[in-house]
Every structure is written in structure tokens, then in C-alpha cells.
Design a protein around this motif. Structure first.
Motif, PDB file in Angstrom:
ATOM      1  N   ARG A   1      15.900   2.808  22.945  1.00  0.00           N
ATOM      2  CA  ARG A   1      16.271   4.077  23.737  1.00  0.00           C
ATOM      3  C   ARG A   1      17.468   4.678  23.311  1.00  0.00           C
ATOM      4  O   ARG A   1      17.659   6.005  23.158  1.00  0.00           O
TER       5      ARG A   1
ATOM      6  N   GLY B   1      16.129   7.765  21.792  1.00  0.00           N
ATOM      7  CA  GLY B   1      16.133   8.764  23.319  1.00  0.00           C
ATOM      8  C   GLY B   1      14.823   8.197  23.852  1.00  0.00           C
ATOM      9  O   GLY B   1      14.618   8.613  24.990  1.00  0.00           O
ATOM     10  N   ASN B   2      13.796   7.627  22.956  1.00  0.00           N
ATOM     11  CA  ASN B   2      12.565   6.984  23.736  1.00  0.00           C
ATOM     12  C   ASN B   2      12.125   5.662  23.082  1.00  0.00           C
ATOM     13  O   ASN B   2      13.114   5.176  22.500  1.00  0.00           O
TER      14      ASN B   2
END
Lengths: 273, 182
Positions: free
Chosen positions: B121, B125-126
Motif C-alpha cells: 500500500r 498506493g494499492n
């Protein structure tokens, strides 16, 4: 048949019982290594894809099929039975334990997930015994050094576990054992109900484990009758973790280190009082 | 004399080896340091350098659950099925406990997966790249071996946790995968 007057032999025999049970457990669950199993080599080999060791380890990879590992585990059982009849100090006994070490190292390449501290302690003991009893080169002093290494690793393990627990807010708040026992993975319904009925037991058990684990190395420095308190505690601790948490292999792996602790305690030139 | 010399040399080599092993074990206990990571990843091929912090500092106080479902059509999905990981032990488990292996493997894999989610993450960011990680592939492989309703299905898995016998907290979602063709 060997006689259990030798401390190293006693270490090996206790360990062998645990390794025999553990290997039979792997044979019972051999399907985990099948192509559709959890540790299928089809998947696990990806772990080694990025590593330089792949070429070096390639000959071993043929072993990691379900049938290859079944054979390896059966051979390991036979080696363990052989060690009952041939003492470690004999050339044949040393060959047997060396082959045992090779089998443990080989299977460790595929059982990275699923192995635990008892497997590591077992490998550590077996490799130490192999190195410290090489026929023609190993001296009685080296055998003693091996026992010191095994005993010190055992003390380190308890002490580190104790200090890590003392540093944990959950252990200090006396909730850790209740929480662990309430899981289906490591606990039991009876233990959960017992701790709900007697909440004071939570505090006693948590602090008992933290203090005894942290102070465990004292068993090397205390006069033997007092040092025995730690070993009896350790026996009881491992017996109950096997009974309640199902950690049966820890019992044998750690009990195998206790003769080494006895040896170090009796070799100590001084004691605390 | 020659034998005595070789004995002394061998004794010295083994003693130094055991001393280094012991030192590496001590260093490995500081598990969040770069040195400990270097030892685990680069040196410890055979898992010979132990980490002795059993059930600490964070004791495992939840049970993990692995569930999966199939996409039958674009709008139709099968019911969630659970893979049997947390089986209750028998009376003889104190001596004979083969079931612990499956449970420990999945527990290790799930913990490994859970621990690397924040890193993914933070980095991207994911969690899209998570599906290339070893623990994700093991979990996907495990669920893909379960019975299928048709030869070519799309399967999704879910990792969840519960608070065991206490049932104090509701089940919590850890990870929901995308649909994979299996």
C-alpha cells in the motif's frame, strides 16, 4: 543397543523420539506436497526462481515431489531407528546422523512455511552433533563445546521469548494467554472456559511465563538443586503447551537440550551461592 | 603429531563456526533491523538461524479463515465456501498432531500476506502487485484446487479473521482478491 549414560547420547535419543513422531506426521500429511497440495513444488519452486542458488540446488529439486518426499521421510525414520542401535561415537552412528542432517536440510527447502521453532532447534542440535563428533578429527573437548552450544541456544531461546513478552503490553496486561487460548488454532474450548471462570489465573500464567522464561539462563549458574526448579518448570510448561496448544514437537526438541543444561551447570567453575 | 594438529585445527574451525552461528542467532532476534533481514534473506537458506520470540510481542489472538467463491456469469456468483483450516484438536494431539502442519502452513502464509499488505500500500498506493507475491500465489493455488462447478471458472478468495471461542468481535475482512481464471 546403546546405553544412555553419555549426555550427548541422551540428547540425541530424546530428540530422536520427537523427530520420529514429527516425520510420521509429515508422512500422514504427505498430500500437502502433492501437485494440488499447499506446499506443491509447482508453486514453491517460484521461491527459488530469483535466487542464485537455483543451479546449486537443482539436483535436490527432483526430490520435492510427493513420492520423493515420502521416500525421504521413510528413510529418515529408518535412520532414527538405526540411531537406537549405533552410538553417535561409532563411525556408523556418525554416518547415520549425518544422513539425518542431510535429510533435514533438504526438506527445509520446501517446508519454509509450516516449520516452527522446534524444527529449527532439532536441526540445530543434529548439525552440532554431526560437527562435534566427526570420527578421527573430533576430540572429547569438541563434544563438550557442542553441548555448551546446545545449552546456550536453549537459554537464549527462553530468555529472548521472555524479554519479548515483557516488552509486550498485551502480556503485561495479562490478556495474552487468554487471547491465545481462545483461538481455535492454538487454544481450546476447555482452557477458554477455565480462564473465564478463574480470571486471576490469566495474570498468574502470563507473569509466570514471562518471569521464568526471562530468568531461565540462571539454571546454568545456580547450584543444581535450585537449577532443577527451572528444568521442572520447563518440563511442565512444554507438557501443557503440548496438551493445550498441540505443540507436541516443541516438547521433545526442548527436552533434548536439558541434558546439555545439566552438563553446563556441572561444568561451571562457580555458582551464584 | 600430524593427527593432533588436524584435530586442533578442526576443533578451532568448528568452534568459530558455532560461535558465529550463536552470534547470528542473537542478531536475528532484533527482527526489525536491516541486519536481521539480511541474515534471513541472504544468509539463512536452510532456516537454521532461529527467531525465538514465541507468541511475542503480539500473540496470535485471532483465527484466520480462507473463503472462496466462483463467478458463474457476469451477474451470478456461487456461495462463499470456507477452506477447513482451523480444525479442533483431538485428545491425542499432545503426542500425535499431524493436523498442525496444514494449520501452521496456512497461518504462516496468511501472516506473511498480512504483514506485506502495508508495504505494498505504501509503495504503490494499492495492493495490486500483492498478487505476484509468494504467499498470495500459495493461497490462490490452494483455493484453485478446490472443487469447481464448471471447467473454466473465475475464482475470488477472501481472507478473514475471527476472535475464536470468545466471539467478542465480529469477523473482520483482511483481503479480498480479484477474480482469477483457474
Amino acid at each position: 543397543m546403546i546405553v544412555l549414560t553419555n549426555i550427548t547420547q541422551l540428547v540425541l535419543m530424546i530428540l530422536s523420539v520427537g523427530l520420529f513422531v514429527s516425520t510420521l506426521e509429515y508422512i500422514k500429511k504427505i498430500q500437502i506436497f502433492a501437485p494440488n497440495g499447499l506446499l506443491s513444488w509447482n508453486v514453491m519452486q517460484l521461491n527459488w526462481g530469483q535466487r542464485n542458488q537455483k543451479t546449486l540446488l537443482k539436483p535436490f529439486f527432483k526430490l520435492f515431489s510427493q513420492s520423493g518426499l515420502s521416500t525421504l521421510f521413510v528413510i529418515r525414520c529408518l535412520l532414527l531407528v538405526g540411531l537406537v542401535f549405533f552410538p553417535l561415537q561409532s563411525v556408523f552412528g556418525w554416518v547415520l546422523i549425518s544422513l539425518l542432517a542431510v535429510s533435514l536440510l533438504t526438506s527445509s527447502l520446501i517446508t519454509r512455511y509450516g516449520s516452527d521453532g522446534s524444527d529449527q532447534m532439532s536441526m540445530l542440535i543434529v548439525i552440532t552433533l554431526v560437527l562435534c563428533h566427526l570420527p578421527g578429527l573430533a576430540s572429547p573437548r569438541l563434544a563438550d563445546i557442542g553441548l555448551w552450544f546446545i545449552g546456550l541456544q536453549a537459554c537464549l531461546s527462553y530468555s529472548v521469548a521472555g524479554i519479548a513478552k515483557l516488552a509486550s503490553a498485551e502480556w503485561r496486561a495479562s490478556t495474552a494467554i487468554r487471547d491465545v487460548f481462545s483461538t481455535k488454532t492454538y487454544g481450546s474450548k476447555k482452557a477458554t472456559l477455565f480462564l473465564q471462570k478463574y480470571p486471576a489465573a490469566n495474570g498468574f500464567l502470563c507473569w509466570n511465563v514471562m518471569i521464568m522464561e526471562t530468568l531461565f539462563p540462571l539454571c546454568l549458574f545456580l547450584p543444581w538443586p535450585y537449577a532443577m526448579i527451572f528444568l521442572i518448570w520447563g518440563f511442565t510448561f512444554h507438557f501443557f503447551t503440548a496438551l493445550i496448544m498441540g505443540l507436541n514437537s516443541f516438547f521433545w526438541a526442548f527436552m533434548a537440550t536439558y541434558p546439555a543444561l545439566y552438563f553446563i551447570n556441572h561444568q561451571m567453575p562457580w555458582h551464584l551461592f | 603429531m600430524a593427527k593432533l594438529n588436524s584435530t586442533v585445527i578442526y576443533e578451532f574451525i568448528v568452534t568459530v563456526f558455532l560461535a558465529c552461528w550463536f552470534l547470528l542467532t542473537i542478531l536475528n532476534q532484533f527482527k526489525d533491523t536491516k541486519l536481521a533481514e539480511f541474515i534471513r534473506v541472504k544468509i539463512d537458506v536452510f532456516a537454521l538461524i532461529p527467531l525465538w520470540t514465541f507468541f511475542a510481542p503480539r500473540p496470535g489472538k485471532t483465527d484466520y479463515h480462507l473463503l472462496y467463491r466462483d463467478k458463474i456469469t457476469e451477474e451470478q456468483y456461487s456461495e462463499w465456501c470456507e477452506m477447513d483450516i482451523t480444525e479442533e484438536r483431538t485428545f491425542w494431539s499432545w503426542f500425535w498432531n499431524p493436523e498442525k502442519r496444514d494449520k501452521k502452513i496456512l497461518s504462516d502464509v496468511v501472516q506473511s500476506l498480512v504483514s506485506c499488505i502495508p508495504d505494498y500500500r505504501k509503495a504503490t498506493g494499492n495492493t495490486n502487485l500483492l498478487m505476484f507475491s509468494m504467499p498470495y500465489i500459495i493461497v490462490l493455488h490452494a483455493v484453485s484446487q478446490c472443487k469447481k462447478q464448471s471447467p473454466n471458472v473465475y475464482r475470488q478468495f477472501m481472507l478473514a479473521e475471527t476472535s475464536g471461542y470468545q466471539e467478542t468481535n465480529p469477523p473482520a475482512l483482511i483481503l479480498l482478491s480479484v477474480f482469477h481464471q483457474i
